[in-house]
Enzyme design. Structure first.
Site, PDB file in Angstrom:
ATOM      1  N   ASN A 157       0.908  -1.291  -0.021  1.00 46.77           N
ATOM      2  CA  ASN A 157       0.063  -0.029   0.005  1.00 46.77           C
ATOM      3  C   ASN A 157       0.925   1.387   0.080  1.00 46.77           C
ATOM      4  OD1 ASN A 157      -2.264   1.585   0.903  1.00 46.77           O
ATOM      5  ND2 ASN A 157      -0.941   1.870   2.478  1.00 46.77           N
ATOM      6  N   TYR A 169       3.121   9.032 -11.590  1.00 43.30           N
ATOM      7  CA  TYR A 169       2.403   8.302 -10.561  1.00 43.30           C
ATOM      8  C   TYR A 169       1.633   7.274 -11.636  1.00 43.30           C
ATOM      9  CZ  TYR A 169      -1.084   7.646  -6.973  1.00 43.30           C
ATOM     10  OH  TYR A 169      -2.160   7.002  -5.915  1.00 43.30           O
TER      11      TYR A 169
HETATM   12  P1  NAP Z   1      -1.103   8.682   2.830  1.00 40.67           P
HETATM   13  O1  NAP Z   1      -2.177   9.038   3.670  1.00 40.67           O
HETATM   14  O2  NAP Z   1      -0.064   9.733   2.212  1.00 40.67           O
HETATM   15  O3  NAP Z   1      -0.128   7.525   3.556  1.00 40.67           O
HETATM   16  C1  NAP Z   1       0.879   6.977   2.615  1.00 40.67           C
HETATM   17  C2  NAP Z   1       1.480   5.968   3.655  1.00 40.67           C
HETATM   18  O4  NAP Z   1       2.593   5.313   2.873  1.00 40.67           O
HETATM   19  C3  NAP Z   1       2.072   6.462   5.129  1.00 40.67           C
HETATM   20  O5  NAP Z   1       1.726   5.300   6.021  1.00 40.67           O
HETATM   21  C4  NAP Z   1       3.503   6.284   4.608  1.00 40.67           C
HETATM   22  O6  NAP Z   1       4.377   6.311   5.803  1.00 40.67           O
HETATM   23  C5  NAP Z   1       3.895   5.152   3.677  1.00 40.67           C
HETATM   24  N1  NAP Z   1       4.959   5.615   3.001  1.00 40.67           N
HETATM   25  C6  NAP Z   1       5.235   6.453   2.367  1.00 40.67           C
HETATM   26  N2  NAP Z   1       6.582   6.213   1.469  1.00 40.67           N
HETATM   27  C7  NAP Z   1       7.157   5.128   1.878  1.00 40.67           C
HETATM   28  C8  NAP Z   1       8.050   4.323   2.184  1.00 40.67           C
HETATM   29  N3  NAP Z   1       9.037   4.691   1.189  1.00 40.67           N
HETATM   30  N4  NAP Z   1       8.183   3.211   2.604  1.00 40.67           N
HETATM   31  C9  NAP Z   1       7.129   2.671   3.463  1.00 40.67           C
HETATM   32  N5  NAP Z   1       6.169   3.488   3.672  1.00 40.67           N
HETATM   33  C10 NAP Z   1       5.952   4.784   3.178  1.00 40.67           C
HETATM   34  O7  NAP Z   1      -1.775   7.970   1.518  1.00 40.67           O
HETATM   35  P2  NAP Z   1      -2.968   7.159   1.116  1.00 40.67           P
HETATM   36  O8  NAP Z   1      -3.915   8.091   0.539  1.00 40.67           O
HETATM   37  O9  NAP Z   1      -3.395   6.363   2.392  1.00 40.67           O
HETATM   38  O10 NAP Z   1      -2.496   6.098   0.091  1.00 40.67           O
HETATM   39  C11 NAP Z   1      -2.146   4.738   0.255  1.00 40.67           C
HETATM   40  C12 NAP Z   1      -1.955   4.233  -1.153  1.00 40.67           C
HETATM   41  O11 NAP Z   1      -3.090   4.228  -1.855  1.00 40.67           O
HETATM   42  C13 NAP Z   1      -0.860   4.649  -2.145  1.00 40.67           C
HETATM   43  O12 NAP Z   1      -0.361   3.745  -2.575  1.00 40.67           O
HETATM   44  C14 NAP Z   1      -1.864   5.716  -2.874  1.00 40.67           C
HETATM   45  O13 NAP Z   1      -1.048   5.816  -4.015  1.00 40.67           O
HETATM   46  C15 NAP Z   1      -2.988   4.837  -3.038  1.00 40.67           C
HETATM   47  N6  NAP Z   1      -4.235   5.550  -3.592  1.00 40.67           N
HETATM   48  C16 NAP Z   1      -4.645   6.745  -2.682  1.00 40.67           C
HETATM   49  C17 NAP Z   1      -5.528   7.469  -3.270  1.00 40.67           C
HETATM   50  C18 NAP Z   1      -6.339   8.620  -2.414  1.00 40.67           C
HETATM   51  O14 NAP Z   1      -7.098   9.266  -3.042  1.00 40.67           O
HETATM   52  N7  NAP Z   1      -5.752   8.815  -1.394  1.00 40.67           N
HETATM   53  C19 NAP Z   1      -6.325   7.256  -4.589  1.00 40.67           C
HETATM   54  C20 NAP Z   1      -5.686   6.024  -5.340  1.00 40.67           C
HETATM   55  C21 NAP Z   1      -4.632   5.330  -4.769  1.00 40.67           C
HETATM   56  P3  NAP Z   1       4.847   7.640   6.895  1.00 40.67           P
HETATM   57  O15 NAP Z   1       3.460   7.799   7.705  1.00 40.67           O
HETATM   58  O16 NAP Z   1       5.905   6.959   7.622  1.00 40.67           O
HETATM   59  O17 NAP Z   1       4.967   8.660   6.085  1.00 40.67           O
END
Ligand code: NAP
Length: 242
Positions: A88, A153
């Protein structure tokens, strides 16, 4: 004890997935890269859901850090294996390609695609030996449709979709399923700064999704009931793009 590892479990969608898998009876390994405080909050929520867990901080894009963390866990749990992996962790660094620094291109691909390789490659063999595993990769509508301002992305998420389909065919005989989830706009830190009022007009459901809604889908794909679903991409986007 059944174990699940959620990369990027400290916040947003990853946190909700940790809680869902805890409700399903899993001991949760919560990965984060730097935000130990938020990861500890997730651990507290996992405990409130009646299970235990631990925080494993490592950068998924760093092969050495990932090997050290996973091997340390395997050494202390010689009889056990991680049967559910949710890839994730992800970031976005949006810009039109003409202005995109090389660093922003590589960082996004390194975390999504490098991270997928680093973690999955280490956890796969025990799944194959035990003849059961669930791998769920977090893709995006951006990886299906392609979105302007997100060539890095979109490339990363399109790549993870292709990797999902390829790996699924390699391991299906061993009862290991590999699927991707493709969310639209989900209310997390990642979408902060976006114009929600304007964007939601583009979404037939007229709202952003919640991390918990995505977690329900991940939970289903991780469950025994989803045993004949593999190599698929499931969209969860309020009708934005199907
Ligand atoms: P978020 O709230 O920004 O959280 C990102 C998470 O990824 C955090 O736990 C962060 O850890 C971790 N992370 C970032 N870089 C990392 C690394 N190098 N190694 C290990 N962990 C890392 O993002 P989210 O919205 O929950 O997104 C989660 C996933 O869903 C992502 O893959 C994103 O692309 C995908 N997604 C999100 C959306 C959306 O609208 N939110 C839509 C489509 C897809 P820290 O807390 O330590 O920084």
């Amino acid at each position: 004890m059944k174990y699940a590892l959620v990369t990027g479990g400290s916040r947003g969608i990853g946190r909700a997935v940790c809680v869902k898998l805890a409700q399903m009876g899993y001991h949760i390994l919560i990965n984060c890269v730097s935000n130990q405080t938020e990861a500890e909050k997730t651990l507290e929520l996992v405990r409130q859901a009646g299970q235990d867990g631990e925080v494993l901080a490592f950068d998924v894009s760093n092969r050495q850090q990932t090997c050290d963390a996973v091997e340390a866990w395997q050494t202390t749990h010689p009889e056990e294996y991680i049967e559910v992996l949710v890839n994730n962790a992800g970031i976005r660094r949006d810009n039109i390609l003409a202005f995109m620094p090389a660093e922003d291109w590589s960082r996004v691909l390194d975390i999504t695609l490098g991270g997928f390789y680093n973690v999955t490659q280490l956890l796969l063999q025990p799944m194959l030996i035990h003849k059961f595993g669930r791998i769920i990769n977090m893709a995006s509508v951006s990886g299906l449709k392609g979105l302007p301002g997100q060539t890095n992305y979109s490339a990363a998420k399109g790549g993870i979709i292709a990797a999902t389909k390829a790996l699924a065919q390699e391991v299906a005989r061993k009862n290991v399923t590999v699927n991707a989830v493709a969310p639209g706009f989900i209310k997390t830190d990642m979408v902060e700064g976006l114009d929600e009022a304007a964007l939601k007009k583009l979404i037939p459901a007229n709202r952003f999704g919640t991390p918990e809604e995505v977690a329900e889908l991940v939970g289903f794909l991780a469950s025994p009931q989803a045993s004949y679903i593999t190599g698929n991409v499931v969209s969860i986007n309020g009708g934005l793009y199907t």
